[in-house]
Design a protein around this motif. Structure first.
Motif, PDB file in Angstrom:
ATOM      1  N   GLN A   1       0.857  -1.189   0.000  1.00 30.59           N
ATOM      2  CA  GLN A   1       0.000   0.000   0.000  1.00 30.59           C
ATOM      3  C   GLN A   1       0.893   1.238   0.000  1.00 30.59           C
ATOM      4  OE1 GLN A   1      -3.392   0.660  -0.047  1.00 30.59           O
ATOM      5  NE2 GLN A   1      -3.552  -1.492  -0.615  1.00 30.59           N
ATOM      6  N   GLN A   2       0.575   2.194  -0.868  1.00 28.56           N
ATOM      7  CA  GLN A   2       1.373   3.406  -0.911  1.00 28.56           C
ATOM      8  C   GLN A   2       0.640   4.545  -0.209  1.00 28.56           C
ATOM      9  OE1 GLN A   2       2.849   4.389  -4.793  1.00 28.56           O
ATOM     10  NE2 GLN A   2       4.498   2.919  -4.577  1.00 28.56           N
ATOM     11  N   VAL A   3       1.329   5.136   0.738  1.00 28.18           N
ATOM     12  CA  VAL A   3       0.821   6.288   1.467  1.00 28.18           C
ATOM     13  C   VAL A   3       1.694   7.469   1.065  1.00 28.18           C
ATOM     14  CG1 VAL A   3       0.455   7.277   3.762  1.00 28.18           C
ATOM     15  CG2 VAL A   3       0.098   4.827   3.388  1.00 28.18           C
ATOM     16  N   SER A   4       1.077   8.563   0.654  1.00 30.92           N
ATOM     17  CA  SER A   4       1.859   9.719   0.220  1.00 30.92           C
ATOM     18  C   SER A   4       2.204  10.605   1.410  1.00 30.92           C
ATOM     19  CB  SER A   4       1.094  10.521  -0.832  1.00 30.92           C
ATOM     20  OG  SER A   4      -0.096  11.038  -0.285  1.00 30.92           O
ATOM     21  N   GLY A   5       3.302  11.326   1.278  1.00 29.23           N
ATOM     22  CA  GLY A   5       3.733  12.230   2.326  1.00 29.23           C
ATOM     23  C   GLY A   5       4.721  13.234   1.776  1.00 29.23           C
ATOM     24  N   SER A   6       5.190  14.111   2.640  1.00 28.73           N
ATOM     25  CA  SER A   6       6.200  15.091   2.248  1.00 28.73           C
ATOM     26  C   SER A   6       7.170  15.275   3.407  1.00 28.73           C
ATOM     27  CB  SER A   6       5.546  16.424   1.884  1.00 28.73           C
ATOM     28  OG  SER A   6       4.874  16.969   3.007  1.00 28.73           O
TER      29      SER A   6
ATOM     30  N   GLN B   1      -5.630  10.666   4.026  1.00 29.02           N
ATOM     31  CA  GLN B   1      -5.885   9.912   2.790  1.00 29.02           C
ATOM     32  C   GLN B   1      -6.468   8.552   3.146  1.00 29.02           C
ATOM     33  OE1 GLN B   1      -1.775   8.746   1.164  1.00 29.02           O
ATOM     34  NE2 GLN B   1      -1.355  10.237   2.786  1.00 29.02           N
ATOM     35  N   THR B   2      -7.161   7.951   2.192  1.00 30.76           N
ATOM     36  CA  THR B   2      -7.774   6.644   2.414  1.00 30.76           C
ATOM     37  C   THR B   2      -6.966   5.575   1.688  1.00 30.76           C
ATOM     38  OG1 THR B   2      -9.962   7.644   2.603  1.00 30.76           O
ATOM     39  CG2 THR B   2      -9.882   5.285   2.160  1.00 30.76           C
TER      40      THR B   2
ATOM     41  N   ASP C   1     -11.364  -0.058   4.290  1.00 29.51           N
ATOM     42  CA  ASP C   1     -10.967   1.319   4.009  1.00 29.51           C
ATOM     43  C   ASP C   1     -10.475   1.940   5.308  1.00 29.51           C
ATOM     44  OD1 ASP C   1     -11.559   1.330   1.322  1.00 29.51           O
ATOM     45  OD2 ASP C   1     -13.606   2.077   1.600  1.00 29.51           O
ATOM     46  N   VAL C   2      -9.283   2.539   5.245  1.00 27.67           N
ATOM     47  CA  VAL C   2      -8.684   3.141   6.430  1.00 27.67           C
ATOM     48  C   VAL C   2      -8.272   4.570   6.097  1.00 27.67           C
ATOM     49  CG1 VAL C   2      -6.853   2.958   8.155  1.00 27.67           C
ATOM     50  CG2 VAL C   2      -7.782   0.892   7.116  1.00 27.67           C
ATOM     51  N   LEU C   3      -8.709   5.507   6.910  1.00 29.35           N
ATOM     52  CA  LEU C   3      -8.296   6.899   6.791  1.00 29.35           C
ATOM     53  C   LEU C   3      -7.010   7.055   7.602  1.00 29.35           C
ATOM     54  CD1 LEU C   3      -9.354   9.540   5.534  1.00 29.35           C
ATOM     55  CD2 LEU C   3     -10.387  10.054   7.744  1.00 29.35           C
ATOM     56  N   VAL C   4      -5.936   7.502   6.941  1.00 24.71           N
ATOM     57  CA  VAL C   4      -4.617   7.597   7.564  1.00 24.71           C
ATOM     58  C   VAL C   4      -4.149   9.044   7.533  1.00 24.71           C
ATOM     59  CG1 VAL C   4      -2.211   6.830   7.410  1.00 24.71           C
ATOM     60  CG2 VAL C   4      -4.037   5.277   6.764  1.00 24.71           C
ATOM     61  N   GLU C   5      -3.510   9.489   8.604  1.00 25.21           N
ATOM     62  CA  GLU C   5      -2.824  10.785   8.614  1.00 25.21           C
ATOM     63  C   GLU C   5      -1.842  10.816   9.767  1.00 25.21           C
ATOM     64  OE1 GLU C   5      -5.204  14.268   9.563  1.00 25.21           O
ATOM     65  OE2 GLU C   5      -6.679  12.995  10.546  1.00 25.21           O
ATOM     66  N   GLY C   6      -0.842  11.706   9.655  1.00 23.38           N
ATOM     67  CA  GLY C   6       0.117  11.790  10.751  1.00 23.38           C
ATOM     68  C   GLY C   6       1.292  12.696  10.454  1.00 23.38           C
ATOM     69  N   THR C   7       2.199  12.729  11.416  1.00 19.87           N
ATOM     70  CA  THR C   7       3.424  13.517  11.294  1.00 19.87           C
ATOM     71  C   THR C   7       4.580  12.687  11.831  1.00 19.87           C
ATOM     72  OG1 THR C   7       3.129  14.503  13.477  1.00 19.87           O
ATOM     73  CG2 THR C   7       2.232  15.725  11.593  1.00 19.87           C
ATOM     74  N   GLY C   8       5.789  13.131  11.505  1.00 16.02           N
ATOM     75  CA  GLY C   8       6.958  12.418  11.994  1.00 16.02           C
ATOM     76  C   GLY C   8       8.210  13.236  11.854  1.00 16.02           C
TER      77      GLY C   8
ATOM     78  N   ILE D   1       0.974   8.236  13.824  1.00 14.78           N
ATOM     79  CA  ILE D   1      -0.036   8.015  12.790  1.00 14.78           C
ATOM     80  C   ILE D   1      -1.368   7.688  13.448  1.00 14.78           C
ATOM     81  CG2 ILE D   1      -0.684   6.548  10.832  1.00 14.78           C
ATOM     82  CD1 ILE D   1       1.732   8.129  10.137  1.00 14.78           C
ATOM     83  N   SER D   2      -2.431   8.239  12.878  1.00 15.52           N
ATOM     84  CA  SER D   2      -3.769   7.836  13.330  1.00 15.52           C
ATOM     85  C   SER D   2      -4.449   7.082  12.191  1.00 15.52           C
ATOM     86  CB  SER D   2      -4.595   9.049  13.765  1.00 15.52           C
ATOM     87  OG  SER D   2      -4.923   9.846  12.669  1.00 15.52           O
ATOM     88  N   TYR D   3      -5.120   6.013  12.560  1.00 19.45           N
ATOM     89  CA  TYR D   3      -5.862   5.170  11.626  1.00 19.45           C
ATOM     90  C   TYR D   3      -7.334   5.210  12.027  1.00 19.45           C
ATOM     91  CZ  TYR D   3      -1.317   2.982  10.553  1.00 19.45           C
ATOM     92  OH  TYR D   3      -0.015   2.750  10.191  1.00 19.45           O
ATOM     93  N   THR D   4      -8.183   5.478  11.054  1.00 15.64           N
ATOM     94  CA  THR D   4      -9.626   5.403  11.294  1.00 15.64           C
ATOM     95  C   THR D   4     -10.182   4.329  10.369  1.00 15.64           C
ATOM     96  OG1 THR D   4      -9.720   7.739  11.888  1.00 15.64           O
ATOM     97  CG2 THR D   4     -11.805   6.668  11.344  1.00 15.64           C
TER      98      THR D   4
END
Length: 196
Positions: free
Chosen positions: A125-130, A142-143, A155-162, A174-177
């Motif tokens: 699974q590819q999760v985009s970030g910057s 992003q889902t 389906d999982v809503l993902v977001e976070g920082t690092g 990271i938070s997963y919904t």
């Protein structure tokens, strides 16, 4: 007589001026060393080696001599990272508790895009970030599809920082919904340690 006195005074001034020592930095290791100085004026500037590029993650504001060792957060981020997740458990009525720690892979791969954009490959699974110049990673909301151990993807809503560090370590929050059929949404958070 006045001419002789005046001439003597003029010669005395010339001799006195020629005796004055040139002032400057006399330390040969200093940046502003003056090899012609005969008297140290206390102006020596010590050489401090380090990275001089403010865009580098290891930029040294105190450095005044390049050590040719600038490191860039984008370059450090790329590649395969070992991960050590510390996630909350996912509790699904009737099914029970699922440990997301056991479902995440041992490694992730971070690949490059353009404009400091990244793609984080998590088990296909590819999760985009910057990432910015200081190594701060942002994963916008992003889902994605993710199987938390049910045998089918959700389906999982993902977001976070690092943060990615110059010593090849990092961390992510990271938070997963999860959108669980017949149950609804459930959110959990993960703190993930990264190292190469």
């Amino acid at each position: 007589m006045k001419k002789n006195q005046l001439l003597s005074l003029f010669c005395f001034i010339i001799i006195l001026a020629s005796c004055k020592k040139e002032e400057g930095c006399m330390d040969p290791t200093a940046l502003n060393y003056n090899p012609d100085a005969q008297e140290d004026d206390g102006s020596c500037i010590a050489a401090v080696e380090g990275c001089l590029d403010p865009l580098a993650i290891n930029y040294n504001i105190d450095a005044n001599v390049s050590d040719d060792n600038c490191l860039y957060a984008f370059d450090i981020a790329l590649g395969v990272w070992n991960i050590d997740p510390d996630c909350e458990d996912l509790t699904i009525p009737v099914i029970g508790t699922i440990s997301l720690n056991d479902q995440l892979p041992d490694t992730i791969e971070i690949q490059a895009s353009t404009d400091n954009s990244l793609f984080i490959d998590i088990s296909g699974q590819q999760v985009s970030g910057s990432i910015d110049n200081l190594g701060v990673v942002t994963v916008p909301q992003q889902t994605v599809q993710f199987d938390p151990g049910l045998g089918f993807p959700l389906d999982v809503l993902v977001e976070g920082t690092g943060q990615v560090n110059a010593d090849n370590t990092g961390s992510m929050d990271i938070s997963y919904t999860f959108d669980i059929p017949l149950v609804g949404s459930q959110s959990i958070s993960c703190s993930i340690s990264l190292y190469k």
